[in-house]
Design an enzyme around this catalytic site. Structure first.
Site, PDB file in Angstrom:
ATOM      1  N   GLU A  44       3.694   1.370   2.295  1.00 19.74           N
ATOM      2  CA  GLU A  44       4.668   0.317   2.056  1.00 19.74           C
ATOM      3  C   GLU A  44       4.521  -0.828   3.049  1.00 19.74           C
ATOM      4  O   GLU A  44       5.482  -1.337   3.613  1.00 19.74           O
ATOM      5  CB  GLU A  44       6.092   0.904   2.025  1.00 19.74           C
ATOM      6  CG  GLU A  44       6.328   1.544   0.683  1.00 19.74           C
ATOM      7  CD  GLU A  44       7.072   2.866   0.712  1.00 19.74           C
ATOM      8  OE1 GLU A  44       7.340   3.399   1.796  1.00 19.74           O
ATOM      9  OE2 GLU A  44       7.369   3.357  -0.377  1.00 19.74           O
TER      10      GLU A  44
ATOM     11  N   GLU B 143       7.234  14.658   8.709  1.00 21.97           N
ATOM     12  CA  GLU B 143       6.256  13.702   8.207  1.00 21.97           C
ATOM     13  C   GLU B 143       5.098  13.568   9.195  1.00 21.97           C
ATOM     14  O   GLU B 143       3.927  13.607   8.816  1.00 21.97           O
ATOM     15  CB  GLU B 143       6.933  12.347   8.006  1.00 21.97           C
ATOM     16  CG  GLU B 143       6.042  11.242   7.480  1.00 21.97           C
ATOM     17  CD  GLU B 143       6.834   9.966   7.257  1.00 21.97           C
ATOM     18  OE1 GLU B 143       6.905   9.519   6.099  1.00 21.97           O
ATOM     19  OE2 GLU B 143       7.383   9.422   8.240  1.00 21.97           O
TER      20      GLU B 143
ATOM     21  N   ASP C 143       0.841  -1.196   0.000  1.00 24.80           N
ATOM     22  CA  ASP C 143       0.000   0.000   0.000  1.00 24.80           C
ATOM     23  C   ASP C 143       0.882   1.254   0.000  1.00 24.80           C
ATOM     24  O   ASP C 143       2.111   1.175  -0.078  1.00 24.80           O
ATOM     25  CB  ASP C 143      -0.980  -0.004   1.184  1.00 24.80           C
ATOM     26  CG  ASP C 143      -0.298   0.105   2.539  1.00 24.80           C
ATOM     27  OD1 ASP C 143       0.937   0.291   2.600  1.00 24.80           O
ATOM     28  OD2 ASP C 143      -1.002   0.002   3.563  1.00 24.80           O
TER      29      ASP C 143
END
Length: 375
Positions: A169, A333, A166
């Site tokens: 990962e 992130e 996905d």
């Protein structure tokens, strides 16, 4: 710091961060200061290029798409090999498929054990390429892109139903609605430039597949992933939602936000994955850095809130993201959603260091939401 000033200043910084971290070849590094992310992903890069297009930096986007064009044109022989094996009914090992990330100079990432077989980036690239052409006023596909575009279409049409990693990962033995959304969006977008009857058929198949196989029978929500089982059937392998399911409505428009199943999914994402602080997590049970709040996913939720007329909530999403930037305006992130951070978070810090920053995808999605609200 004044929030309004910081919001506008961060938009300028975000554009600069992206510009400074674009390789001379055209590839965008995912994160220059995080060793595992010093590559260029088609998925991340396509959204980064889109952000540059909508903020007027079309030359940067053009350089990225030319980079992808060269990378993929080089793969034509290998794609022909994969398609021949597929046609012959021969098994294809996951390591044989095209890679999800490449070195910044365009070389294959041949010497790592990364989860390479991912289809979402190839669908996202077709979508992003069309968005770039539209922004540039190009109504006909440049002949120089024909080889890369056509091989990408054939590749996606052949393998869209193949289990693969996905967008996070993970779960390479499963099929993911968010990946199917990327493929659907890419094929639907490129239709304006390529006439292909097989592609039209696959687009319809993907939408039907999502409705027939990827909806939880009790909640009426799209699920995170499903797994093939014998006799051509599928079972739900993760019955909760994943924030990447937002891609089913924006930007790939498989379903409008008011569609009953899409509406239920968006509601569950908000209920299950948005924290009291305002950030959005990937999915319940996420172990990566303790399953923190992701800036780019919070921007995505703001994107949908804005599209559905909820300006106040979209503003709140942008403000939350701006508060996560460091003193230099660099955006990570993710940030931990618990205080103090969980043991899982600390274990990842010991293993890889603090979460990736600056993450160009975070800066890109900030620009996408900012542009909608202020430009």
């Amino acid at each position: 710091m004044n929030t309004a000033v910081s919001i506008h200043h961060l938009a300028k910084i975000s554009k600069q961060v992206i510009q400074y971290n674009q390789h001379s070849s055209g590839g965008y590094v995912a994160c220059p200061l995080f060793s595992h992310y010093t590559f260029s992903w088609l998925r991340d890069g396509s959204f980064i290029a889109y952000a540059m297009d909508i903020t007027g930096e079309r030359e940067s986007s053009e350089q990225f798409h030319q980079w992808v064009n060269r990378v993929l044109a080089r793969q034509k022989g290998h794609v022909d090999y994969l398609l021949q094996k597929h046609q012959n009914g021969e098994a294809i090992a996951q390591h044989e498929f095209l890679h999800t990330r490449y070195h910044l100079d365009g070389r294959d990432d041949d010497h790592s054990e990364w989860g390479h077989f991912q289809l979402d980036g190839y669908g996202a690239w077709l979508w992003g390429l069309v968005e770039h052409w539209k922004a540039s006023g190009q109504s006909v596909m440049p002949e120089s892109f024909r080889v890369s575009v056509e091989l990408t279409i054939r590749y996606l049409c052949a393998f869209w139903q193949q289990p693969n990693f996905d967008c996070w990962e993970e779960r390479n033995d499963q099929i993911h609605p968010s990946t199917l959304a990327c493929i659907y969006g890419g094929l639907t977008s490129i239709k304006a430039y390529v006439c292909d009857t097989e592609m039209d058929e696959v687009i319809g198949q993907i939408r039907r597949f999502l409705l027939e196989q990827c909806v939880h029978p009790e909640t009426g929500c799209f699920v995170k992933s499903i797994r093939p089982i014998p006799n051509g059937q599928y079972e739900i392998s993760f019955d909760g939602v994943d924030a990447s399911l937002m891609w089913l409505t924006e930007p790939f428009q498989v379903f409008p936000p008011e569609h009953p199943m899409m509406s239920a999914t968006l509601g569950k994402i908000k209920a299950d994955l948005q924290t009291d602080h305002g950030g959005v997590r990937r999915y319940v049970g996420d172990e990566y850095y303790g399953g923190g709040e992701w800036l780019l996913l919070t921007a995505w939720q703001g994107w949908i809130e804005h599209k559905t007329g909820k300006r106040e909530q979209a503003d709140q999403a942008l403000e939350w993201i701006s508060r996560q930037a460091d003193s230099l305006g660099r955006m990570p992130e993710q940030v931990p959603h618990t205080s103090p951070p969980s043991d899982s978070y600390n274990q990842w810090v010991e293993r890889w260091g603090t979460p990736a920053s600056p993450l160009l995808w975070s800066h890109a999605m900030y620009l996408v939401l900012y542009s909608q609200l202020y430009e």
